[in-house]
Enzyme design. Structure first.
Site, PDB file in Angstrom:
ATOM      1  N   HIS A 241     -55.766 -34.865   1.126  1.00 57.45           N
ATOM      2  CA  HIS A 241     -55.608 -35.513   2.416  1.00 57.45           C
ATOM      3  C   HIS A 241     -54.390 -34.984   3.172  1.00 57.45           C
ATOM      4  CE1 HIS A 241     -55.925 -39.673   4.656  1.00 57.45           C
ATOM      5  NE2 HIS A 241     -56.224 -38.634   5.423  1.00 57.45           N
TER       6      HIS A 241
ATOM      7  N   TYR B 121     -55.620 -45.718   4.464  1.00 56.65           N
ATOM      8  CA  TYR B 121     -56.160 -46.608   5.489  1.00 56.65           C
ATOM      9  C   TYR B 121     -55.846 -48.066   5.162  1.00 56.65           C
ATOM     10  CZ  TYR B 121     -58.983 -42.415   6.489  1.00 56.65           C
ATOM     11  OH  TYR B 121     -59.394 -41.133   6.769  1.00 56.65           O
TER      12      TYR B 121
END
Length: 336
Positions: free
Chosen positions: A153, A68
């Protein structure tokens, strides 16, 4: 400047649910992909105010990832929580996308939707060394000595390594007490089901596959997770935006793309049921998750204190059981 925190004590607070190993998560968590300037910039002050408001409303679970904003979200979250007692909140981060310095692209903008300089490149790496380096980098950016949950992830194309070396490394860290719970986070249910079936995971982050418009996790993942005692953290409950407004906008997004006509029509029909019972479509979108016993938390991505309040209000508004009964009878949504 948003000032909602000054009356937060008079507003409904949220409850906690427990993972099998005793770790407690608040039923609403804050997702920090917007803190990484996802699609548009947000200020340090706005992210700090968002965390302050979440704290005032009782949120104690915060999710982030190196991906992010190439670490920006982790840095901002760490700064916003720095003065909070470490034992009072839970942080999850993710591994699999290792950040590697990239001076040759530092003058360019990140190509993955985050409005931030491309100072690093993301390299897929679910090896033991890659995971250890990733966690070390996350701890440095967060300014912490430990994180509570680590997810693999988006290992969609990396099952072999993620389900063996990746999981084994996280289990090792869990056994050492470095982290408290491990799991995987993905935008699909099928591979997450295999993680639950084949691996010693504690928690799964499920994105967009148990919502009012997509119940693809119902057949296999959710019942298996409940049977095995694996917790579900549900994210993407608005399906990229379509369920985030009381009146569904056909020009919104569904699963990161354009809204198909039949999906828009179904969202409108669900919204009409909501209206008959005095609630909104976003209210139902958030609380639908808790119809499944395996779901312990809903993580809502947010960038401002106002959005924090909106999300928590949606989670705490009273929804009559008659609404769920009608929704099930209508056949618009597969209900437990």
């Amino acid at each position: 400047m948003y000032r909602g925190i000054f009356d937060s004590a008079r507003r409904p607070r949220i409850h906690t649910r427990q993972l099998s190993r005793g770790l407690e998560l608040t039923e609403i968590g804050i997702g920090t992909s917007p803190f990484g300037n996802l699609f548009r910039e947000v200020s340090d002050e706005d992210t700090k105010l968002a965390i302050d408001e979440a704290w005032a409303r009782g949120v104690r679970y915060f999710d982030t990832a190196p991906h992010y904003g190439i670490g920006l979200a982790e840095r901002r979250l760490g700064a916003a929580l720095r003065e909070r007692p470490r034992g009072e909140y839970v942080i999850s981060t993710k591994v699999g996308r290792l950040l590697v310095p990239s001076p040759e692209t530092a003058g360019q903008q990140d190509e993955h939707g985050f409005v931030t300089p491309a100072t690093h490149r993301r390299t897929w790496d679910f090896s033991r060394d890659g995971i250890l380096r990733s966690i070390e980098g996350s701890l440095e950016r967060l300014g912490l000595d430990s994180v509570d949950i680590v997810y693999l992830h988006d290992p969609d194309d990396h099952w072999d390594e993620a389900s063996t070396t990746g999981v084994d490394t996280l289990i090792e860290l869990r056994e050492q007490g470095v982290i408290r719970a491990i799991g995987a986070g993905m935008n699909q249910a099928a591979m997450l089901t295999e993680f639950v079936r084949q691996c010693d995971v504690d928690v799964i982050m499920l994105a967009g596959r148990y919502t009012l418009l997509d119940q693809s996790a119902v057949d296999d993942l959710l019942p298996l997770a409940a049977e095995r005692g694996v917790a579900i953290v549900n994210v993407g409950v608005y399906n990229s935006g379509l369920l985030g407004s009381a009146v569904p906008n056909k020009d919104s997004h569904f699963n990161y793309g354009a809204v198909p006509a039949e999906i828009h029509a179904r969202a409108v029909a669900i919204a009409e049921v909501c209206q008959r019972h005095g609630i909104t479509l976003p209210d139902a979108a958030v609380q639908f998750s808790f119809r499944q016993p395996a779901v312990v938390s809903v993580v809502l991505g947010t960038r401002t204190a106002l959005q924090v309040d909106e999300g928590i209000d949606r989670a705490t508004v009273e929804i009559p059981e008659a609404f769920w009964d009608e929704l099930k009878a209508s056949g618009l949504v597969r209900m437990p």
